[in-house]
Structure formats: C-alpha cells, structure tokens
Scaffold this motif. Structure first.
Motif, PDB file in Angstrom:
ATOM      1  N   SER A   1       0.832  -1.204   0.000  1.00  0.00           N
ATOM      2  CA  SER A   1       0.000   0.000   0.000  1.00  0.00           C
ATOM      3  C   SER A   1       0.863   1.249   0.000  1.00  0.00           C
TER       4      SER A   1
ATOM      5  N   THR B   1      -2.797  -1.782  -3.124  1.00  0.00           N
ATOM      6  CA  THR B   1      -3.933  -0.901  -2.851  1.00  0.00           C
ATOM      7  C   THR B   1      -3.450   0.530  -2.665  1.00  0.00           C
TER       8      THR B   1
ATOM      9  N   GLY C   1      -3.304   4.144  -0.815  1.00  0.00           N
ATOM     10  CA  GLY C   1      -3.365   4.560   0.580  1.00  0.00           C
ATOM     11  C   GLY C   1      -4.431   5.598   0.833  1.00  0.00           C
TER      12      GLY C   1
ATOM     13  N   GLU D   1      -6.773  -0.062   2.968  1.00  0.00           N
ATOM     14  CA  GLU D   1      -5.597  -0.709   3.584  1.00  0.00           C
ATOM     15  C   GLU D   1      -6.027  -1.782   4.581  1.00  0.00           C
TER      16      GLU D   1
ATOM     17  N   PHE E   1       1.500  -7.243   5.516  1.00  0.00           N
ATOM     18  CA  PHE E   1       1.039  -5.990   4.927  1.00  0.00           C
ATOM     19  C   PHE E   1       2.180  -4.985   4.949  1.00  0.00           C
TER      20      PHE E   1
ATOM     21  N   LEU F   1       4.004  -1.183   3.620  1.00  0.00           N
ATOM     22  CA  LEU F   1       3.723   0.192   3.189  1.00  0.00           C
ATOM     23  C   LEU F   1       4.891   0.714   2.369  1.00  0.00           C
TER      24      LEU F   1
ATOM     25  N   ILE G   1      -2.861   3.655   9.925  1.00  0.00           N
ATOM     26  CA  ILE G   1      -2.387   2.493   9.172  1.00  0.00           C
ATOM     27  C   ILE G   1      -1.045   1.992   9.685  1.00  0.00           C
TER      28      ILE G   1
END
Ligand code: GDP
Length: 340
Positions: free
Chosen positions: A68, A162, A164, A169, A179, A181, A198
């Motif tokens: 993300s 995906t 942000g 998220e 997951f 970032l 997040i």
C-alpha cells in the motif's frame, strides 16, 4: 436433521473445464475464472462459487503480500522491480489490486497498460486490474476469490496492491499474510499515515525514492522506527522493520524480500501464520454474512414499503430509532418463523 455441509458441488462440463484449465496453469482459464468471479450476474455468481469451491483444496501455498502507499509513492515501479527480481529467483507471481475508487475512475490501479510494462511481458507474471464495479466490500470479496484462483494456478507469490486512501488498507491487511507500506521520504507523509491509523497494521515499511535524497530517507526511516516503536506490535515475535529502497534504481529489493521471508519463517515457527489465515477466513465468512443480511433486509418487500415512512418519523422525532428498527427487523424475523 442433517446439518453437515459439504463444499463439493456438482460442476457443469464448462466449469469443470475451467477448473482443469486453472489447475493446469492455463492463463486463459485463470482469466476466465476471475471474470466469472467478478461478474455481478446471479447465475455467474453461483457458477463462480462452485468453481472456487473446487479449486479451494489446491490453494493456500502462496505467500500473500499487501502493498500500500499513496498515489505517486512508487508502488507500481516497486512491484515491477520486485516482480522481476522474484521471477529471476524462480517464483511465479500474481499481482492483484483492491481499488474501490476504480469504479469511479474506470480503473486507476493497474488499469493503465503502461504500468509495469516489463513485468506484463513475463510469462511467469499474471497481472489483473482491480474489479471496477462495487463497494469496497464487493471489490475485496472478488479480489480474495481471484487470489485463491491464482494460487490454484500455481502462483506462489501473490501481491495485492492498494492505494493509501480510505479503508482499503485495512481491507487488504485482512486478506494477506504480510502488509507492507511504500512510503515517500518526507515527514508529511508519515504524519498522514499515523493519523489514519495504518501504522498499526504495517508489518514492514519501505521508504522509497531514497536515491533522490538519502539523508531525507534516513530521517524518514528513523521517524518511522520511532513511530512503530511506540506501538504495541501485532505479534510479540515481530517488530516491523523499516528499510530504504529505490524502486527506480532497483536498490533494497532483495532486502525487502528477505524481510518477507523472515516474517513468514518466524510467524510460521510460532504458529501465528496459520492462525492469522484461519482468523481471516472466519472474518471473511462473517463479512459475507453481514453483507448478505444487509441485502436481504434492504430487498425485503415489507421493509421497502415501511422504510421511507419510518425514516421520516425517526428524523422528525415522531418515532424512536429503537421502535423503528424493531419494527423493520420484525419483518425479517416473521419470515424466519414461517420457515421453521
Ligand atoms: P504509484 O502511483 O504509487 O504506483 O507510483 P509510480 O510507480 O507510478 O511512481 C510515480 C513516479 O515516481 C514515477 O514517475 C516513477 O518513475 C517515480 N519513482 C518511483 N520509484 C522511484 C524511485 O525509487 N526513485 C525515483 N527517483 N523515482 C521513483
């Protein structure tokens, strides 16, 4: 009364062909299966459920990675670099996306053919844009099923991209093993992520574009480490690492993947990997039940008649929310009693 449930359902010849095709790693069959999954037609949905049910015993062997980041963070450049690296290591990868905004924009994630150009040309990669119809819940359900189909077709790495923004998220974090970032090296970006909560769900943070200003990247890395340090980690056995990467220069890609493998090994060792997947499957069932109940309620003929008037009465204070809700729910309850 027999309450046992079997997921094995009789398949039509055409759907059996799809299943066989997917299991034989035919891209066309996989693409067709995902199209069936994404269709909103009721008969297609029924067929899709049978096909996915038949594929289910062949799923679960891939590692599922969420990626993300805000638009422009460099996700597609990063996925391209990572994807090529993984293929060179002998992996087969599928790239899927959850982007509820694509129903408005017509597909902002992965929709543009120029994104991930070199990866698109590799036979070991299967790239599928986000479904363009439906709510976040609907898009996510289809992506989950597409992920299962890809696993059955032998892809051993699934990347779910995906954007942000919004709730996507959390939704993606609920369907992947790890997951991650992708962040830009500036403080404003960090604050935004922290504000939106997040940070709590990040298992790994990659500060991208570190080639532009290595000092800024180092500062961002330190800030992220500090922010993550202040949180209670999701697992007592894993502190989310923060690494510097450059997708453009293909730097830090191997390190990123090493961290993913380290995460898988550690969480597998402590039984957390499987536990997380089981919880995700049960949560998914509940979210489908909730959506189903909601649809059942909304489409109930008596509810449709009574809802506008009761809504007005609640708004003007003539009826309490409690009375209105009880009355509306009683229509469903009376149906249920009749069926016993
Ligand atoms: P996305 O919207 O998150 O998918 O971002 P893109 O991958 O489309 O990247 C946005 C822009 O940033 C593009 O012009 C990329 O070439 C550039 N970019 C991505 N990664 C890097 C990087 O590591 N270094 C530099 N200098 N530019 C990058």
């Amino acid at each position: 009364m027999d309450t046992s449930v079997s997921s094995a359902a009789q398949l039509d010849a055409i759907d059996q062909q799809l299943v066989d095709g997917v299991l034989n790693k035919q891209r066309r069959a996989l693409a067709k299966t995902i199209t069936l999954v994404e269709s909103t037609r009721a008969d297609h949905q029924q067929r899709a459920q049978k096909v996915i049910g038949a594929l289910l015993p062949h799923t679960g062997k891939a590692i599922r990675v969420g990626i993300s980041g805000v638009p422009g963070a460099g996700k597609s450049t990063f996925i391209e670099a990572l994807g090529n690296y993984l293929i060179d290591q002998g992996h087969h990868l599928a790239v899927l996306a959850v982007d509820p905004s694509s129903s408005l924009s017509g597909g902002s994630i992965l929709g543009d053919k120029t994104r991930m150009e070199s990866l698109c040309q590799r036979i070991e990669a299967f790239i599928r844009p986000s479904p363009t119809a439906g709510s976040l819940g609907g898009v996510a359900a289809k992506t989950r099923e597409a992920m299962l189909a890809c696993e059955a077709a032998g892809y051993d790495v699934i990347l779910v991209e995906t954007v942000g923004v919004g709730q996507s998220e959390t939704t993606v974090a609920g369907m992947v093993d790890i997951f991650t970032l992708v962040q830009l090296p500036n403080a404003g970006d960090d604050l935004q992520a922290i504000k939106k909560g997040i940070v709590e769900i990040a298992d790994l943070v990659a500060i991208n574009k570190s080639d532009i200003d290595p000092t800024a990247a180092a500062v961002a890395r330190a800030q992220w480490k500090q922010a993550l340090h202040m949180l209670r980690p999701a697992s007592p056995n894993w502190s989310p690492p923060v690494i510097s990467v450059s997708a453009l220069k293909k730097q830090g890609i191997a390190e990123f993947w090493n961290e993913i493998e380290r995460y898988r090994d550690i969480t597998t060792h402590y039984g957390e990997f499987e536990a997380k997947r089981k919880k995700q499957a049960v949560d998914w069932m509940w979210s489908l039940i909730e959506t189903g109940l909601h649809n059942l309620f909304r489409s109930h003929p008596q509810v449709q008649v009574a809802l506008p008037q009761l809504t007005r009465q609640v708004a003007t204070g003539q009826t309490t929310p409690n009375t209105a809700a009880s009355r509306l729910l009683s229509y469903l309850e009376s149906d249920a009693t009749e069926n016993i």
